[in-house]
Design a protein around this motif. Structure first.
Motif, mmCIF file in Angstrom:
data_model
loop_
_atom_site.group_PDB
_atom_site.id
_atom_site.type_symbol
_atom_site.label_atom_id
_atom_site.label_comp_id
_atom_site.label_asym_id
_atom_site.label_seq_id
_atom_site.Cartn_x
_atom_site.Cartn_y
_atom_site.Cartn_z
ATOM 1 N N ASN A 183 -8.429 -2.986 -1.927
ATOM 2 C CA ASN A 183 -7.571 -4.148 -1.716
ATOM 3 C C ASN A 183 -6.624 -4.438 -2.887
ATOM 4 O OD1 ASN A 183 -8.254 -4.709 0.878
ATOM 5 N ND2 ASN A 183 -9.988 -6.040 0.332
ATOM 6 N N GLY A 184 -6.947 -3.909 -4.058
ATOM 7 C CA GLY A 184 -6.025 -4.056 -5.200
ATOM 8 C C GLY A 184 -4.730 -3.316 -4.899
ATOM 9 N N HIS A 185 -4.866 -2.054 -4.496
ATOM 10 C CA HIS A 185 -3.672 -1.269 -4.114
ATOM 11 C C HIS A 185 -2.936 -1.964 -2.969
ATOM 12 C CE1 HIS A 185 -6.425 1.959 -5.723
ATOM 13 N NE2 HIS A 185 -5.328 2.250 -6.381
ATOM 14 N N ASN B 230 -13.367 15.157 -10.500
ATOM 15 C CA ASN B 230 -14.224 14.366 -9.601
ATOM 16 C C ASN B 230 -13.629 13.028 -9.209
ATOM 17 O OD1 ASN B 230 -16.171 16.344 -9.854
ATOM 18 N ND2 ASN B 230 -16.925 15.439 -11.761
ATOM 19 N N TYR B 231 -12.411 12.753 -9.644
ATOM 20 C CA TYR B 231 -11.808 11.459 -9.308
ATOM 21 C C TYR B 231 -11.810 11.306 -7.784
ATOM 22 C CZ TYR B 231 -8.864 7.360 -9.609
ATOM 23 O OH TYR B 231 -8.400 6.074 -9.513
ATOM 24 N N PRO B 232 -12.256 10.127 -7.265
ATOM 25 C CA PRO B 232 -12.389 10.001 -5.809
ATOM 26 C C PRO B 232 -11.084 10.289 -5.073
ATOM 27 C CG PRO B 232 -12.665 7.870 -6.926
ATOM 28 C CD PRO B 232 -12.668 8.911 -7.976
ATOM 29 N N ALA C 178 9.354 -1.888 -8.742
ATOM 30 C CA ALA C 178 8.137 -1.063 -8.813
ATOM 31 C C ALA C 178 6.960 -1.971 -9.150
ATOM 32 C CB ALA C 178 8.288 0.032 -9.852
ATOM 33 N N TYR C 179 5.852 -1.754 -8.471
ATOM 34 C CA TYR C 179 4.718 -2.686 -8.494
ATOM 35 C C TYR C 179 3.557 -2.106 -9.301
ATOM 36 C CZ TYR C 179 7.611 -5.037 -5.175
ATOM 37 O OH TYR C 179 8.681 -5.678 -4.606
ATOM 38 N N PHE C 180 3.089 -2.880 -10.289
ATOM 39 C CA PHE C 180 1.987 -2.447 -11.151
ATOM 40 C C PHE C 180 0.968 -3.578 -11.268
ATOM 41 C CE2 PHE C 180 5.344 0.435 -12.249
ATOM 42 C CZ PHE C 180 4.704 1.626 -12.559
ATOM 43 N N LYS D 215 -1.849 -5.979 -12.952
ATOM 44 C CA LYS D 215 -2.195 -6.514 -14.272
ATOM 45 C C LYS D 215 -3.551 -5.989 -14.738
ATOM 46 C CE LYS D 215 0.191 -10.973 -14.109
ATOM 47 N NZ LYS D 215 -0.079 -12.429 -14.028
ATOM 48 N N LYS D 216 -4.316 -5.452 -13.773
ATOM 49 C CA LYS D 216 -5.620 -4.866 -14.115
ATOM 50 C C LYS D 216 -5.462 -3.857 -15.254
ATOM 51 C CE LYS D 216 -9.741 -2.892 -13.176
ATOM 52 N NZ LYS D 216 -9.581 -1.502 -12.863
ATOM 53 N N ASP D 217 -4.395 -3.052 -15.190
ATOM 54 C CA ASP D 217 -4.104 -2.083 -16.247
ATOM 55 C C ASP D 217 -3.027 -2.690 -17.150
ATOM 56 O OD1 ASP D 217 -5.684 0.413 -15.336
ATOM 57 O OD2 ASP D 217 -4.681 -0.295 -13.536
ATOM 58 N N ALA D 218 -3.435 -3.712 -17.910
ATOM 59 C CA ALA D 218 -2.466 -4.534 -18.643
ATOM 60 C C ALA D 218 -1.674 -3.726 -19.665
ATOM 61 C CB ALA D 218 -3.201 -5.677 -19.338
ATOM 62 N N CYS E 43 1.456 -7.486 -10.761
ATOM 63 C CA CYS E 43 0.679 -8.065 -9.654
ATOM 64 C C CYS E 43 -0.712 -8.476 -10.138
ATOM 65 C CB CYS E 43 0.535 -7.035 -8.532
ATOM 66 S SG CYS E 43 2.122 -6.469 -7.901
ATOM 67 N N ASP E 44 -1.174 -9.624 -9.615
ATOM 68 C CA ASP E 44 -2.461 -10.184 -10.052
ATOM 69 C C ASP E 44 -3.639 -9.256 -9.745
ATOM 70 O OD1 ASP E 44 -1.342 -12.418 -11.101
ATOM 71 O OD2 ASP E 44 -1.562 -13.608 -9.269
ATOM 72 N N ILE E 45 -4.691 -9.425 -10.519
ATOM 73 C CA ILE E 45 -5.902 -8.622 -10.319
ATOM 74 C C ILE E 45 -6.644 -9.093 -9.069
ATOM 75 C CG2 ILE E 45 -8.147 -7.990 -11.300
ATOM 76 C CD1 ILE E 45 -6.973 -8.402 -14.080
ATOM 77 N N VAL E 46 -7.006 -8.153 -8.213
ATOM 78 C CA VAL E 46 -7.812 -8.488 -7.031
ATOM 79 C C VAL E 46 -9.277 -8.200 -7.372
ATOM 80 C CG1 VAL E 46 -8.234 -7.973 -4.601
ATOM 81 C CG2 VAL E 46 -5.899 -7.933 -5.498
ATOM 82 N N ARG E 47 -10.145 -9.164 -7.021
ATOM 83 C CA ARG E 47 -11.564 -9.067 -7.387
ATOM 84 C C ARG E 47 -12.461 -9.114 -6.171
ATOM 85 N NH1 ARG E 47 -12.262 -9.964 -12.660
ATOM 86 N NH2 ARG E 47 -10.341 -10.447 -13.790
ATOM 87 N N ALA F 148 -13.638 -6.838 -10.835
ATOM 88 C CA ALA F 148 -12.278 -6.376 -10.520
ATOM 89 C C ALA F 148 -12.365 -5.085 -9.709
ATOM 90 C CB ALA F 148 -11.510 -6.147 -11.813
ATOM 91 N N LEU F 149 -11.616 -5.008 -8.624
ATOM 92 C CA LEU F 149 -11.657 -3.804 -7.793
ATOM 93 C C LEU F 149 -11.129 -2.616 -8.588
ATOM 94 C CD1 LEU F 149 -10.395 -4.992 -4.286
ATOM 95 C CD2 LEU F 149 -12.691 -4.979 -5.222
ATOM 96 N N SER F 150 -11.789 -1.477 -8.396
ATOM 97 C CA SER F 150 -11.361 -0.234 -9.043
ATOM 98 C C SER F 150 -11.860 0.937 -8.209
ATOM 99 C CB SER F 150 -11.974 -0.152 -10.451
ATOM 100 O OG SER F 150 -11.949 1.183 -10.911
HETATM 101 P P1 AMP Z 1 -4.567 3.534 -9.700
HETATM 102 O O1 AMP Z 1 -4.639 4.142 -8.350
HETATM 103 O O2 AMP Z 1 -5.890 3.210 -10.295
HETATM 104 O O3 AMP Z 1 -3.655 4.302 -10.641
HETATM 105 O O4 AMP Z 1 -3.864 2.121 -9.504
HETATM 106 C C1 AMP Z 1 -2.604 2.002 -8.897
HETATM 107 C C2 AMP Z 1 -2.064 0.628 -9.164
HETATM 108 O O5 AMP Z 1 -2.947 -0.342 -8.607
HETATM 109 C C3 AMP Z 1 -1.930 0.301 -10.665
HETATM 110 O O6 AMP Z 1 -0.717 -0.390 -10.893
HETATM 111 C C4 AMP Z 1 -3.130 -0.575 -10.912
HETATM 112 O O7 AMP Z 1 -2.947 -1.472 -11.986
HETATM 113 C C5 AMP Z 1 -3.240 -1.307 -9.598
HETATM 114 N N1 AMP Z 1 -4.592 -1.839 -9.418
HETATM 115 C C6 AMP Z 1 -5.767 -1.169 -9.544
HETATM 116 N N2 AMP Z 1 -6.819 -2.006 -9.354
HETATM 117 C C7 AMP Z 1 -6.290 -3.229 -9.119
HETATM 118 C C8 AMP Z 1 -6.838 -4.517 -8.862
HETATM 119 N N3 AMP Z 1 -8.166 -4.711 -8.806
HETATM 120 N N4 AMP Z 1 -5.991 -5.536 -8.667
HETATM 121 C C9 AMP Z 1 -4.650 -5.364 -8.735
HETATM 122 N N5 AMP Z 1 -4.064 -4.176 -8.959
HETATM 123 C C10 AMP Z 1 -4.863 -3.118 -9.162
#
Ligand code: AMP
Length: 273
Positions: free
Chosen positions: A32-34, A67-69, A141-143, A145-148, A170-174, A180-182
């Motif tokens: 949901n973060g993406h 091994n990255y998903p 372009a959308y990034f 904040k999780k990766d500040a 974009c705000d962190i989704v939890r 925090a979603l990852s």
């Molecule tokens: P990644 O696939 O991990 O490279 O993430 C792609 C984009 O999604 C990056 O800009 C991340 O900062 C963003 N992102 C990852 N997790 C989250 C989250 N929990 N909330 C908001 N954005 C996120």
């Protein structure tokens, strides 16, 4: 949705696009973060381009590149449902050649925090982001904040190389419990999943202390470390929003940043004060 894997095809499609283009770079295994980034891009642009590319140059040799998903099928569904127009999924050979100039992230910013345990990581990030910007030529372009630190370095690259793109943080989704979603959260077992809550709790405890008037950086960092005492902590820092160390924190100019291992899984989280 058009699925594109070659640069030739992407360039041809981009040439034909009219109006604004929103671009969301990802490494896939979407959550949901993406999705929140894609949704924002969908609202604000005529065309939405998403890339899925597990970028080899941003992984260190000992990291989880292999091994990255990877969840191509599920990602395709998410992107289709979210109304993505173009999904760019190149191979590494499409993006990189054997001889090419390297992009180096500014040393003072890229060898602290994430960069101190992942030296060279941000060189790889900026290298791929610049390539993807050149290919997609986005308006926005959308990034996350999780990766500040990544967000700040991309903003800095855009500013200093005079790139013609608007970066939208974009705000962190939890999860509902605060995690925090990852894409890496799936590495954790049940016990680790419970332990992982220490990160968001540490941020919450520190922010509560700040709300009660605490401004001393060292004390705020100690509050975070106390909540993280059962984890192997990489860093727990209170910095200004341009990543400077200050003795006293300032409201609206502070980020609390944490990286810690839960078992073998390295998690990051942060809070903007
Ligand atoms: P990644 O696939 O991990 O490279 O993430 C792609 C984009 O999604 C990056 O800009 C991340 O900062 C963003 N992102 C990852 N997790 C989250 C989250 N929990 N909330 C908001 N954005 C996120």
């Amino acid at each position: 949705m058009k699925i594109v894997s070659t640069i030739k095809e992407l360039k041809a499609i981009r040439e034909e696009l009219k109006g604004s283009v929103g671009f969301v770079p990802t490494m896939g295994a979407m959550h949901n973060g993406h999705l929140s980034l894609i949704r924002q891009a969908r609202i604000q642009n005529d065309t939405v381009i998403v890339s899925i590319f597990v970028n080899p140059t941003q992984f260190l040799p000992n990291e989880d590149y292999k091994n990255y998903p990877r969840r191509e099928e599920a990602d395709l569904k998410i992107c289709t449902l979210a109304g993505v127009d173009i999904l760019f999924m190149p191979t590494a050979d499409e993006i990189y050649t054997k001889i090419e100039p390297e992009i180096l992230a500014p040393k003072n910013l890229s060898y602290i925090l994430e960069g101190s345990s992942r030296p060279g990581h941000f060189d790889g990030v900026l290298r791929v982001v610049l390539k993807l910007f050149n290919l997609t030529r986005p308006t926005n372009a959308y990034f996350g904040k999780k990766d500040a630190q990544q967000l700040y370095l991309v903003q800095n690259m855009v500013k200093t190389l005079f790139l013609n793109v608007n970066i939208v943080p974009c705000d962190i989704v939890r999860e509902s419990d605060g995690l925090a979603l990852s894409s890496r959260n799936i590495y954790m077992n049940e016990k680790e999943r419970v332990q992982s809550l220490s990160l968001s709790i540490a941020l919450k405890n520190a922010s509560q202390a700040i709300m009660k008037g605490e401004r001393d950086t060292k004390k705020i960092e100690l509050i975070m470390l106390e909540s993280l005492k059962d984890l192997r902590v990489d860093y727990a820092k209170a910095l200004s929003r341009d990543f400077e160390i200050k003795e006293q924190i300032t409201i609206k100019d502070t980020i609390l940043l944490i990286a810690a291992f839960v078992g073998k899984t390295r998690l990051i989280d942060n809070l903007w004060i």
